[in-house]
Design a protein around this motif. Structure first.
Motif, mmCIF file in Angstrom:
data_model
loop_
_atom_site.group_PDB
_atom_site.id
_atom_site.type_symbol
_atom_site.label_atom_id
_atom_site.label_comp_id
_atom_site.label_asym_id
_atom_site.label_seq_id
_atom_site.Cartn_x
_atom_site.Cartn_y
_atom_site.Cartn_z
ATOM 1 N N ILE A 125 0.866 -1.184 0.000
ATOM 2 C CA ILE A 125 0.000 0.000 0.000
ATOM 3 C C ILE A 125 0.900 1.231 0.000
ATOM 4 O O ILE A 125 1.814 1.332 0.810
ATOM 5 C CB ILE A 125 -0.907 0.031 1.239
ATOM 6 C CG1 ILE A 125 -1.778 -1.221 1.309
ATOM 7 C CG2 ILE A 125 -1.769 1.293 1.232
ATOM 8 C CD1 ILE A 125 -2.572 -1.350 2.591
ATOM 9 N N ILE A 126 0.609 2.150 -0.901
ATOM 10 C CA ILE A 126 1.356 3.414 -0.974
ATOM 11 C C ILE A 126 0.411 4.540 -0.587
ATOM 12 O O ILE A 126 -0.680 4.667 -1.148
ATOM 13 C CB ILE A 126 1.893 3.665 -2.397
ATOM 14 C CG1 ILE A 126 2.867 2.550 -2.802
ATOM 15 C CG2 ILE A 126 2.554 5.041 -2.481
ATOM 16 C CD1 ILE A 126 3.277 2.615 -4.257
ATOM 17 N N PHE A 127 0.827 5.349 0.362
ATOM 18 C CA PHE A 127 0.093 6.563 0.727
ATOM 19 C C PHE A 127 0.900 7.751 0.230
ATOM 20 O O PHE A 127 2.026 7.972 0.662
ATOM 21 C CB PHE A 127 -0.113 6.649 2.244
ATOM 22 C CG PHE A 127 -1.033 5.588 2.771
ATOM 23 C CD1 PHE A 127 -2.401 5.710 2.621
ATOM 24 C CD2 PHE A 127 -0.529 4.470 3.404
ATOM 25 C CE1 PHE A 127 -3.251 4.729 3.095
ATOM 26 C CE2 PHE A 127 -1.372 3.483 3.882
ATOM 27 C CZ PHE A 127 -2.740 3.611 3.723
ATOM 28 N N ASN A 128 0.324 8.484 -0.697
ATOM 29 C CA ASN A 128 0.987 9.631 -1.312
ATOM 30 C C ASN A 128 0.331 10.904 -0.769
ATOM 31 O O ASN A 128 -0.834 11.167 -1.045
ATOM 32 C CB ASN A 128 0.824 9.536 -2.837
ATOM 33 C CG ASN A 128 1.407 10.710 -3.560
ATOM 34 O OD1 ASN A 128 2.104 11.539 -2.996
ATOM 35 N ND2 ASN A 128 1.108 10.811 -4.843
ATOM 36 N N PHE A 175 4.840 7.014 -8.276
ATOM 37 C CA PHE A 175 4.895 6.281 -9.546
ATOM 38 C C PHE A 175 6.113 5.356 -9.585
ATOM 39 O O PHE A 175 6.011 4.178 -9.935
ATOM 40 C CB PHE A 175 4.924 7.275 -10.712
ATOM 41 C CG PHE A 175 5.057 6.628 -12.056
ATOM 42 C CD1 PHE A 175 3.945 6.067 -12.677
ATOM 43 C CD2 PHE A 175 6.278 6.586 -12.701
ATOM 44 C CE1 PHE A 175 4.066 5.471 -13.922
ATOM 45 C CE2 PHE A 175 6.403 5.992 -13.944
ATOM 46 C CZ PHE A 175 5.298 5.428 -14.560
ATOM 47 N N LYS A 176 7.264 5.889 -9.200
ATOM 48 C CA LYS A 176 8.495 5.079 -9.212
ATOM 49 C C LYS A 176 8.436 3.950 -8.189
ATOM 50 O O LYS A 176 8.872 2.826 -8.471
ATOM 51 C CB LYS A 176 9.712 5.974 -8.952
ATOM 52 C CG LYS A 176 10.039 6.891 -10.113
ATOM 53 C CD LYS A 176 11.247 7.748 -9.803
ATOM 54 C CE LYS A 176 11.607 8.639 -10.976
ATOM 55 N NZ LYS A 176 12.801 9.466 -10.694
ATOM 56 N N LEU A 177 7.903 4.238 -7.022
ATOM 57 C CA LEU A 177 7.770 3.214 -6.003
ATOM 58 C C LEU A 177 6.833 2.107 -6.465
ATOM 59 O O LEU A 177 7.117 0.917 -6.322
ATOM 60 C CB LEU A 177 7.279 3.828 -4.685
ATOM 61 C CG LEU A 177 7.103 2.873 -3.511
ATOM 62 C CD1 LEU A 177 8.397 2.143 -3.192
ATOM 63 C CD2 LEU A 177 6.594 3.636 -2.298
ATOM 64 N N SER A 216 1.427 -6.874 -5.538
ATOM 65 C CA SER A 216 0.180 -6.258 -5.947
ATOM 66 C C SER A 216 0.130 -4.912 -5.220
ATOM 67 O O SER A 216 0.204 -4.875 -3.994
ATOM 68 C CB SER A 216 -0.985 -7.143 -5.517
ATOM 69 O OG SER A 216 -2.192 -6.480 -5.700
ATOM 70 N N VAL A 217 0.002 -3.821 -5.959
ATOM 71 C CA VAL A 217 0.129 -2.488 -5.366
ATOM 72 C C VAL A 217 -1.164 -1.701 -5.477
ATOM 73 O O VAL A 217 -1.798 -1.670 -6.531
ATOM 74 C CB VAL A 217 1.266 -1.690 -6.044
ATOM 75 C CG1 VAL A 217 1.428 -0.309 -5.408
ATOM 76 C CG2 VAL A 217 2.574 -2.458 -5.994
ATOM 77 N N VAL A 218 -1.541 -1.079 -4.380
ATOM 78 C CA VAL A 218 -2.674 -0.156 -4.344
ATOM 79 C C VAL A 218 -2.129 1.149 -3.779
ATOM 80 O O VAL A 218 -1.373 1.152 -2.807
ATOM 81 C CB VAL A 218 -3.805 -0.687 -3.440
ATOM 82 C CG1 VAL A 218 -4.958 0.284 -3.388
ATOM 83 C CG2 VAL A 218 -4.271 -2.050 -3.901
ATOM 84 N N SER A 219 -2.497 2.264 -4.410
ATOM 85 C CA SER A 219 -2.015 3.544 -3.888
ATOM 86 C C SER A 219 -3.183 4.482 -3.618
ATOM 87 O O SER A 219 -4.233 4.406 -4.267
ATOM 88 C CB SER A 219 -1.020 4.188 -4.854
ATOM 89 O OG SER A 219 -1.601 4.406 -6.102
ATOM 90 N N TYR A 220 -2.968 5.333 -2.659
ATOM 91 C CA TYR A 220 -3.976 6.307 -2.237
ATOM 92 C C TYR A 220 -3.303 7.667 -2.149
ATOM 93 O O TYR A 220 -2.147 7.772 -1.760
ATOM 94 C CB TYR A 220 -4.546 5.937 -0.865
ATOM 95 C CG TYR A 220 -5.228 4.601 -0.849
ATOM 96 C CD1 TYR A 220 -6.569 4.482 -1.162
ATOM 97 C CD2 TYR A 220 -4.520 3.446 -0.527
ATOM 98 C CE1 TYR A 220 -7.201 3.247 -1.151
ATOM 99 C CE2 TYR A 220 -5.140 2.209 -0.507
ATOM 100 C CZ TYR A 220 -6.476 2.115 -0.821
ATOM 101 O OH TYR A 220 -7.101 0.894 -0.813
#
Length: 92
Positions: free
Chosen positions: A36-39, A58-60, A70-74
């Motif tokens: 999980i990515i929190f931006n 984006f790079k991460l 499996s990546v989800v970003s917020y």
């Protein structure tokens, strides 16, 4: 035999070796897991905008996906939303 103490927070060297040996993520599985990515670019209170976070996210994401995650970003989520996402993610 007396255990030698590490300079790292009073942990004995034998304990530190054990912790470090177990601190690696098993990358031998085809399905690696979820990330999980929190931006956070914009904030509600009197904090400056953090420019460039979209490029970092984006790079991460690309790096993690290349590793098989499996990546989800917020983006720009409030604390309560983040807590809910993390709680839900723990059950995936």
């Amino acid at each position: 035999m007396e255990a030698h103490h590490s300079k790292r927070e009073g942990i004995r060297e034998d304990e530190l070796d054990s912790l470090e040996a177990n601190a690696t993520y098993n990358m031998n599985h085809k399905a690696r897991g979820s990330a999980i990515i929190f931006n956070h670019e914009h904030f509600l209170e009197n904090l400056d905008q953090r420019k460039g976070t979209d490029v970092d996210a984006f790079k991460l994401r690309n790096s993690l996906e290349r590793l098989g995650f499996s990546v989800v970003s917020y983006k720009d989520r409030k604390a309560e939303e983040i807590e809910n996402i993390i709680t839900e993610g723990a059950y995936i």
